[in-house]
Motif scaffolding. Structure first.
Motif, PDB file in Angstrom:
ATOM      1  N   ASP A 163     -10.151  -2.300  11.642  1.00 47.07           N
ATOM      2  CA  ASP A 163      -9.113  -3.119  11.012  1.00 47.07           C
ATOM      3  C   ASP A 163      -7.850  -3.159  11.861  1.00 47.07           C
ATOM      4  N   TYR A 164      -7.561  -2.069  12.561  1.00 43.11           N
ATOM      5  CA  TYR A 164      -6.307  -1.953  13.315  1.00 43.11           C
ATOM      6  C   TYR A 164      -6.570  -1.368  14.695  1.00 43.11           C
ATOM      7  N   ALA A 165      -5.834  -1.839  15.693  1.00 41.37           N
ATOM      8  CA  ALA A 165      -5.884  -1.244  17.034  1.00 41.37           C
ATOM      9  C   ALA A 165      -4.510  -0.679  17.350  1.00 41.37           C
ATOM     10  N   VAL A 166      -4.476   0.604  17.709  1.00 43.77           N
ATOM     11  CA  VAL A 166      -3.212   1.256  18.043  1.00 43.77           C
ATOM     12  C   VAL A 166      -3.313   1.738  19.485  1.00 43.77           C
ATOM     13  N   VAL A 167      -2.439   1.247  20.335  1.00 44.55           N
ATOM     14  CA  VAL A 167      -2.470   1.704  21.726  1.00 44.55           C
ATOM     15  C   VAL A 167      -1.716   3.038  21.817  1.00 44.55           C
ATOM     16  N   ASN A 168      -2.347   3.976  22.537  1.00 43.53           N
ATOM     17  CA  ASN A 168      -1.715   5.291  22.681  1.00 43.53           C
ATOM     18  C   ASN A 168      -0.977   5.365  24.019  1.00 43.53           C
ATOM     19  N   ASP A 169       0.069   4.546  24.148  1.00 45.41           N
ATOM     20  CA  ASP A 169       0.875   4.604  25.366  1.00 45.41           C
ATOM     21  C   ASP A 169       1.793   5.816  25.334  1.00 45.41           C
ATOM     22  N   GLU A 170       2.311   6.108  24.144  1.00 46.58           N
ATOM     23  CA  GLU A 170       3.132   7.310  23.945  1.00 46.58           C
ATOM     24  C   GLU A 170       2.784   7.864  22.579  1.00 46.58           C
ATOM     25  N   VAL A 171       2.615   9.183  22.523  1.00 47.37           N
ATOM     26  CA  VAL A 171       2.147   9.786  21.268  1.00 47.37           C
ATOM     27  C   VAL A 171       3.073   9.435  20.102  1.00 47.37           C
ATOM     28  N   SER A 172       4.388   9.556  20.330  1.00 47.74           N
ATOM     29  CA  SER A 172       5.321   9.328  19.212  1.00 47.74           C
ATOM     30  C   SER A 172       5.252   7.873  18.721  1.00 47.74           C
ATOM     31  N   LEU A 173       5.010   6.943  19.648  1.00 48.12           N
ATOM     32  CA  LEU A 173       4.888   5.535  19.248  1.00 48.12           C
ATOM     33  C   LEU A 173       3.593   5.302  18.473  1.00 48.12           C
ATOM     34  N   ALA A 174       2.506   5.916  18.955  1.00 46.45           N
ATOM     35  CA  ALA A 174       1.222   5.777  18.256  1.00 46.45           C
ATOM     36  C   ALA A 174       1.332   6.339  16.840  1.00 46.45           C
ATOM     37  N   VAL A 175       2.019   7.465  16.722  1.00 52.66           N
ATOM     38  CA  VAL A 175       2.211   8.094  15.398  1.00 52.66           C
ATOM     39  C   VAL A 175       2.962   7.141  14.468  1.00 52.66           C
ATOM     40  N   GLN A 176       4.022   6.531  14.967  1.00 52.84           N
ATOM     41  CA  GLN A 176       4.803   5.602  14.132  1.00 52.84           C
ATOM     42  C   GLN A 176       3.952   4.412  13.689  1.00 52.84           C
ATOM     43  N   ARG A 177       3.137   3.909  14.625  1.00 50.44           N
ATOM     44  CA  ARG A 177       2.279   2.761  14.291  1.00 50.44           C
ATOM     45  C   ARG A 177       1.292   3.138  13.189  1.00 50.44           C
ATOM     46  N   ILE A 178       0.735   4.324  13.290  1.00 48.31           N
ATOM     47  CA  ILE A 178      -0.239   4.756  12.266  1.00 48.31           C
ATOM     48  C   ILE A 178       0.468   4.927  10.920  1.00 48.31           C
ATOM     49  N   LYS A 179       1.678   5.478  10.943  1.00 51.52           N
ATOM     50  CA  LYS A 179       2.428   5.634   9.683  1.00 51.52           C
ATOM     51  C   LYS A 179       2.718   4.270   9.049  1.00 51.52           C
ATOM     52  N   ASP A 180       3.026   3.296   9.890  1.00 52.62           N
ATOM     53  CA  ASP A 180       3.262   1.931   9.376  1.00 52.62           C
ATOM     54  C   ASP A 180       1.990   1.369   8.734  1.00 52.62           C
ATOM     55  N   ILE A 181       0.859   1.587   9.393  1.00 52.59           N
ATOM     56  CA  ILE A 181      -0.420   1.094   8.861  1.00 52.59           C
ATOM     57  C   ILE A 181      -0.674   1.701   7.479  1.00 52.59           C
ATOM     58  N   ILE A 182      -0.441   2.998   7.367  1.00 50.65           N
ATOM     59  CA  ILE A 182      -0.727   3.677   6.096  1.00 50.65           C
ATOM     60  C   ILE A 182       0.182   3.134   4.986  1.00 50.65           C
ATOM     61  N   LYS A 183       1.441   2.902   5.343  1.00 55.16           N
ATOM     62  CA  LYS A 183       2.383   2.329   4.353  1.00 55.16           C
ATOM     63  C   LYS A 183       1.855   0.992   3.848  1.00 55.16           C
ATOM     64  N   VAL A 184       1.420   0.156   4.775  1.00 53.43           N
ATOM     65  CA  VAL A 184       0.919  -1.174   4.410  1.00 53.43           C
ATOM     66  C   VAL A 184      -0.369  -1.062   3.590  1.00 53.43           C
ATOM     67  N   GLU A 185      -1.243  -0.166   4.014  1.00 52.11           N
ATOM     68  CA  GLU A 185      -2.527  -0.005   3.310  1.00 52.11           C
ATOM     69  C   GLU A 185      -2.322   0.321   1.833  1.00 52.11           C
ATOM     70  N   ARG A 186      -1.317   1.133   1.564  1.00 45.75           N
ATOM     71  CA  ARG A 186      -1.074   1.541   0.172  1.00 45.75           C
ATOM     72  C   ARG A 186      -0.621   0.365  -0.686  1.00 45.75           C
ATOM     73  N   LEU A 187      -0.164  -0.706  -0.040  1.00 51.41           N
ATOM     74  CA  LEU A 187       0.329  -1.878  -0.783  1.00 51.41           C
ATOM     75  C   LEU A 187      -0.721  -2.972  -0.926  1.00 51.41           C
ATOM     76  N   ARG A 188      -1.905  -2.750  -0.396  1.00 48.92           N
ATOM     77  CA  ARG A 188      -2.935  -3.806  -0.483  1.00 48.92           C
ATOM     78  C   ARG A 188      -3.258  -4.077  -1.942  1.00 48.92           C
ATOM     79  N   VAL A 189      -3.423  -5.344  -2.244  1.00 51.09           N
ATOM     80  CA  VAL A 189      -3.639  -5.752  -3.636  1.00 51.09           C
ATOM     81  C   VAL A 189      -4.830  -5.022  -4.253  1.00 51.09           C
ATOM     82  N   ASN A 190      -5.919  -4.888  -3.485  1.00 51.68           N
ATOM     83  CA  ASN A 190      -7.090  -4.243  -4.110  1.00 51.68           C
ATOM     84  C   ASN A 190      -6.854  -2.763  -4.433  1.00 51.68           C
TER      85      ASN A 190
END
Ligand code: 5GP
Length: 206
Positions: A163-190
């Motif tokens: 569902d999502y592709a996260v580039v691991n260019d920098e660990v801290s950036l990858a972590v933030q991207r994953i946290k954003d994904i999780i936030k969005v996932e929790r809001l999915r209508v289903n």
């Protein structure tokens, strides 16, 4: 009770899944559980049984498979790795979110059984960086590194299953991207709809 969200973090070997996952769990505001895998490989220096993995014999692992206790498993560079099923079932049923960090064959098995999960593919900025990282880690022999890189090339082609592709260019950036994904996932209508339906039912009854 609202079910927890299943988050599957996967990607090629050496892309830094373990590093990103550890950094993610060091964040102060992480409120999901980590599924500790079972493996037949030997512990590396500093690895703790029951924290990093459940380290078991091949016989014990094969018994777990026979007993249907693994959600998924894969044989990877000569060892078994797998996810114990009961922890996942119990954690999601209790409404807590759970994260799996596993290789791609296992992730596909989970997706077939639990398509409602959030499937995240961690990618290396490029393949050269992947090989360098494996060599720098210094824990594997060169032939094992070559086998892992060959496996990684094939694995990257599997990104389409996620569902999502996260580039691991920098660990801290990858972590933030994953946290954003999780936030969005929790809001999915289903995920939120059952709660609203329950509220409407309560209103209608009163
Ligand atoms: P390592 O030996 O470096 O700890 O892990 C090797 C690979 O196995 C990594 O890609 C890691 O993500 C994966 N792995 C760890 N636990 C599991 C698991 O429970 N199931 C599967 N399928 N792969 C796993």
């Amino acid at each position: 009770m609202k079910r927890g969200v299943l988050i599957v973090l996967s990607g090629p070997s050496g892309v830094g899944k373990g590093t990103v996952r550890k950094a993610l769990f060091e964040e102060p505001d992480i409120d999901f559980q980590y599924s500790i895998s079972m493996t037949t490989r030997q512990p590396r220096d500093g690895e703790v049984n029951g924290e990093d993995y459940f380290f078991v014999t091949r016989e014990a692992f094969e018994q777990k498979i026979a007993d249907g206790e693994m959600l998924e498993y894969a044989e990877y560079v000569g060892n078994y790795y797998g996810t114990p099923k009961s922890f996942i079932d119990d954690t999601l049923a209790s409404g807590r979110d759970v994260l799996l960090e596993i290789e791609v064959q296992g992730a596909l098995q989970v997706k077939e059984k639990m398509p409602e999960g959030a499937y995240i593919f961690l990618t290396p900025p490029d393949l050269r960086a992947l090989k360098e990282r494996l060599i720098m880690r210094g824990t594997e022999q060169l032939d094992v590194i070559d086998r892992r890189v060959h496996a990684a090339t094939k694995e990257i082609q599997m990104m389409a299953n996620y569902d999502y592709a996260v580039v691991n260019d920098e660990v801290s950036l990858a972590v933030q991207r994953i946290k954003d994904i999780i936030k969005v996932e929790r809001l999915r209508v289903n995920r939120v709809l059952p709660e609203y339906i329950a509220m409407i039912e309560e209103l209608e009854e009163s």
